[in-house]
Design a protein around this motif. Sequence first.
Motif, PDB file in Angstrom:
ATOM      1  N   THR A 296       0.895  -1.295  -0.196  1.00 43.19           N
ATOM      2  CA  THR A 296      -0.069  -0.180   0.024  1.00 43.19           C
ATOM      3  C   THR A 296       0.673   1.254   0.116  1.00 43.19           C
ATOM      4  OG1 THR A 296      -1.991   1.143   0.884  1.00 43.19           O
ATOM      5  CG2 THR A 296      -0.221   0.233   2.693  1.00 43.19           C
ATOM      6  N   PHE A 297       0.325   2.361  -0.201  1.00 46.15           N
ATOM      7  CA  PHE A 297       1.205   3.474  -0.424  1.00 46.15           C
ATOM      8  C   PHE A 297       0.699   4.749   0.256  1.00 46.15           C
ATOM      9  CE2 PHE A 297       1.322   0.522  -3.837  1.00 46.15           C
ATOM     10  CZ  PHE A 297       2.749   0.711  -4.135  1.00 46.15           C
ATOM     11  N   HIS A 298       1.188   5.441   1.290  1.00 45.03           N
ATOM     12  CA  HIS A 298       0.740   6.260   2.240  1.00 45.03           C
ATOM     13  C   HIS A 298       1.262   7.694   1.738  1.00 45.03           C
ATOM     14  CE1 HIS A 298      -0.713   3.646   5.418  1.00 45.03           C
ATOM     15  NE2 HIS A 298      -1.324   3.279   4.124  1.00 45.03           N
ATOM     16  N   VAL A 299       0.488   8.865   1.702  1.00 46.68           N
ATOM     17  CA  VAL A 299       1.030  10.134   1.549  1.00 46.68           C
ATOM     18  C   VAL A 299       0.928  10.925   2.926  1.00 46.68           C
ATOM     19  CG1 VAL A 299       0.663  12.543   0.393  1.00 46.68           C
ATOM     20  CG2 VAL A 299       0.417  10.255  -0.848  1.00 46.68           C
ATOM     21  N   ASP A 300       2.054  11.493   3.425  1.00 46.20           N
ATOM     22  CA  ASP A 300       1.980  11.892   4.761  1.00 46.20           C
ATOM     23  C   ASP A 300       1.396  13.385   4.716  1.00 46.20           C
ATOM     24  OD1 ASP A 300       2.519  13.021   7.236  1.00 46.20           O
ATOM     25  OD2 ASP A 300       4.574  12.859   7.146  1.00 46.20           O
TER      26      ASP A 300
ATOM     27  N   THR B 133       5.602  15.169  -5.309  1.00 45.17           N
ATOM     28  CA  THR B 133       4.905  14.541  -6.443  1.00 45.17           C
ATOM     29  C   THR B 133       5.955  14.646  -7.759  1.00 45.17           C
ATOM     30  OG1 THR B 133       3.645  16.502  -7.121  1.00 45.17           O
ATOM     31  CG2 THR B 133       2.653  15.040  -5.580  1.00 45.17           C
ATOM     32  N   HIS B 134       5.751  13.732  -8.469  1.00 45.73           N
ATOM     33  CA  HIS B 134       6.639  13.831  -9.970  1.00 45.73           C
ATOM     34  C   HIS B 134       6.298  14.982 -10.581  1.00 45.73           C
ATOM     35  CE1 HIS B 134       8.219  12.255 -13.682  1.00 45.73           C
ATOM     36  NE2 HIS B 134       8.905  11.313 -13.032  1.00 45.73           N
TER      37      HIS B 134
ATOM     38  N   ARG C 259      -4.327  -0.522  -2.039  1.00 45.28           N
ATOM     39  CA  ARG C 259      -3.097  -1.558  -2.363  1.00 45.28           C
ATOM     40  C   ARG C 259      -2.961  -2.037  -3.916  1.00 45.28           C
ATOM     41  NH1 ARG C 259      -6.077  -7.300  -1.187  1.00 45.28           N
ATOM     42  NH2 ARG C 259      -7.514  -7.603  -3.448  1.00 45.28           N
ATOM     43  N   VAL C 260      -1.937  -2.628  -4.085  1.00 43.47           N
ATOM     44  CA  VAL C 260      -1.604  -2.968  -5.514  1.00 43.47           C
ATOM     45  C   VAL C 260      -0.796  -4.296  -5.374  1.00 43.47           C
ATOM     46  CG1 VAL C 260       0.053  -2.506  -7.397  1.00 43.47           C
ATOM     47  CG2 VAL C 260      -1.203  -0.438  -6.252  1.00 43.47           C
TER      48      VAL C 260
ATOM     49  N   LYS D 148       1.496   5.209  -8.157  1.00 43.20           N
ATOM     50  CA  LYS D 148       1.191   5.663  -6.917  1.00 43.20           C
ATOM     51  C   LYS D 148       2.284   6.134  -6.178  1.00 43.20           C
ATOM     52  CE  LYS D 148      -3.072   2.882  -6.551  1.00 43.20           C
ATOM     53  NZ  LYS D 148      -4.047   2.077  -5.613  1.00 43.20           N
ATOM     54  N   GLN D 149       3.433   5.570  -6.701  1.00 42.34           N
ATOM     55  CA  GLN D 149       4.667   6.180  -5.840  1.00 42.34           C
ATOM     56  C   GLN D 149       5.036   7.487  -6.300  1.00 42.34           C
ATOM     57  OE1 GLN D 149       7.265   2.882  -7.159  1.00 42.34           O
ATOM     58  NE2 GLN D 149       7.524   2.016  -5.106  1.00 42.34           N
ATOM     59  N   ARG D 150       4.433   7.897  -7.549  1.00 45.01           N
ATOM     60  CA  ARG D 150       4.775   9.077  -7.998  1.00 45.01           C
ATOM     61  C   ARG D 150       4.260  10.313  -7.420  1.00 45.01           C
ATOM     62  NH1 ARG D 150       5.362   7.540 -14.320  1.00 45.01           N
ATOM     63  NH2 ARG D 150       7.840   7.339 -14.305  1.00 45.01           N
ATOM     64  N   TRP D 151       3.364   9.848  -6.374  1.00 45.02           N
ATOM     65  CA  TRP D 151       2.570  10.797  -5.479  1.00 45.02           C
ATOM     66  C   TRP D 151       3.325  11.091  -4.248  1.00 45.02           C
ATOM     67  CZ3 TRP D 151      -1.295  13.739  -6.953  1.00 45.02           C
ATOM     68  CH2 TRP D 151      -2.342  13.348  -8.117  1.00 45.02           C
TER      69      TRP D 151
END
Length: 349
Positions: A135-139, A151-152, A280-281, A292-295
């Motif tokens: 999963t991917f979390h933005v703080d 972000t990218h 999730r991915v 999602k990582q690019r965020w």
Amino acid sequence: MRVHERAEALPPAWDEFLSQCPSATIFHTASWQQVLAASYPYRFCGLEAVDSEQQTAGVLPLWLVKSPLTGKRMVSAPFSYICPPVANGDAVTEALLERVIELTKANGAAYYELKSPSVITAAESQFARSGQYETFHVDLRRSETEIWSGTHKGIIQRGVNKARKDGVIISIGGDESSPREFHHLNLLTCRRHGIPAQPLKFHQEVWRRLKPRGEAEFLFAEHRDKRIAAVVIFYYNGTATYMYGASDEEHLALRPNHLLIWEAILRAKARGMHTFDLGRVSDDNPGLKEFKQRWGAATLPLYYYYWPEKRGVGAVNRNSLKFKATTFMFSKLPLAITGHLTWLYKHLA
């Protein structure tokens, strides 16, 4: 150990206990169990551990799924990508899991699936662990400028700016037509990916049960008075979760999804959330993982446990010939037929 057999009759102590637990998620709440109960023909077995003073010491939503297509299994919980035991200590967690095994055997289920954002020590000895999801979390505790800077530039920032320049605007679903409009966009998206879509009733139950509590929000991207993309965001315990996304492929060049996610992040921050969970991915979907990582999101492993062994939908390899052939055929169906096949979704829990 109490076993609650009706999601609609969960005692107030269930949610009261969750409100005191930092690890609790929206997928543990009574309202989410009620959405599932109203939408799908599964049997609820909510486990509540109580201490010597009859106070709640742990909870674990548990569902029995019976399907002639995908078999019989116990799940914590259907269509909830994280739902571990919430308990006052490892001893309570262990007791909850022992009861789960008993119920899995008693109901003749082939296996049990448990979804967790962290290692569950009490499950390590008896359960098979899988690590195929992340999963991917933005703080959101950072400033808006810091989040944007993370972000990218070439993908995310350019996409957001393009959507704005081309006249895409974001609106909040404010009436009961919102679930139906989201459902239409979701049918288009699921057909594009070759998978069954959730039934309309499910989106209506999310709207009816979670939205009034401030736990769900429907956001739409509009262009020239037409809704071309949408997301459903869940809010609970400081976390905003990107739960569902849908879009019309004909308008993807306008980058409506980029603007939707960015505005959802800003709205979550304004509501005082500390985390934006991008969902999730699977490890066999590297393209979505990269997006999602690019965020600027941190990548976090998910730990799925199975008893007695890993089986079922979660064990399907997306790169297998069977999976690819099935999704290809489904993607070629007329939209009208796709709309009549939403009943298949219940078999995927």
